[in-house]
Scaffold this active site. Structure first.
Site, PDB file in Angstrom:
ATOM      1  CG  ASP A  57      -8.226   2.128   1.429  1.00 33.78           C
ATOM      2  OD1 ASP A  57      -7.316   1.457   0.888  1.00 33.78           O
ATOM      3  OD2 ASP A  57      -8.787   1.778   2.486  1.00 33.78           O
ATOM      4  CB  CYS A  81      -0.964   0.012   1.181  1.00 30.30           C
ATOM      5  SG  CYS A  81      -0.182  -0.209   2.805  1.00 30.30           S
ATOM      6  CG  HIS A 129      -4.339   0.576   4.959  1.00 35.58           C
ATOM      7  ND1 HIS A 129      -3.883  -0.181   3.898  1.00 35.58           N
ATOM      8  CD2 HIS A 129      -5.482   1.187   4.517  1.00 35.58           C
ATOM      9  CE1 HIS A 129      -4.714  -0.050   2.872  1.00 35.58           C
ATOM     10  NE2 HIS A 129      -5.682   0.782   3.222  1.00 35.58           N
TER      11      HIS A 129
END
Length: 207
Positions: free
Chosen positions: A99, A30, A83
């Site tokens: 996201d 990520c 994250h």
């Protein structure tokens, strides 16, 4: 003239990114996905880069619950060690979260994302409460570096296939990911917020 002069309706928000399925994406990377998204925004000049931020979400125990993730799209959360999402604070007055791992809209209105994905700290044990390191996109592009070593097991095998493009590195560093994941405000770049501080800083302000 009688009556009020009508005002033009606000133009609808135009995403700062390509559609989700056209974004650079590698599962479990990520931090690189968001770096590539920052790079796209910089190269396309649709919005000023200074309106955008990389947001690292973690805590001291590296155990954070996030709901509405593709890895577990049901009612329960995924417990990530960290994250990363992109925050766009648009000049139109709204903030949006990008996201690439969520089942929520892409992009998603900040307030809606926070409500659905983070919920509230009140019902979460203190050891699982989320913190947020918010880094300006230009600083992230300039300073972030990863050699992807965190994605190898003790035998040197990849836990998840790495991206096909070269590792992201700077002239000064080839690996500083841990400085971004750290929620120690004395380390790394950007500013560190609690959930309530993050919402107060970037959410829509109620009159």
């Amino acid at each position: 003239m009688d009556g009020d002069v009508p005002t033009a309706a606000a133009a609808p928000y135009q995403p700062a990114s390509p559609p989700r399925d056209a974004c650079v994406y590698n599962s479990c990377y990520c931090e690189e996905n968001i770096w590539k998204l920052c790079e796209y925004i910089k190269n396309h000049d649709q919005y000023p880069l200074e309106e955008c931020y990389a947001v690292f979400i973690s805590n001291e125990r590296k155990m954070i619950p996030i709901w509405k993730q593709q890895a577990r799209p049901g009612d329960g959360p995924v417990i990530w060690d960290y994250h990363v999402v992109l925050l766009h604070v648009s000049s139109g007055g709204q903030s949006f979260i990008y996201d690439l791992d969520t089942v929520l809209p892409f992009p998603c209105l900040f307030d809606a994302y926070v409500e659905d994905a983070f919920k509230s700290d009140e019902d979460i044990h203190p050891q699982f409460r989320r913190k947020f390191r918010v880094i300006r996109a230009d600083s992230y592009l300039k300073n972030f570096a990863s050699d992807r070593s965190h994605m190898k097991d003790s035998s040197g095998n990849w836990r998840e296939p790495p991206p096909s493009y070269p590792c992201i590195q700077t002239g000064d560093s080839k690996m500083n990911l841990n400085d971004f994941i750290s929620m120690d405000p004395k380390v790394g770049w950007g500013a560190v917020y609690s959930l309530s501080e993050f919402v107060h800083r970037f959410g829509s302000q109620n009159d």
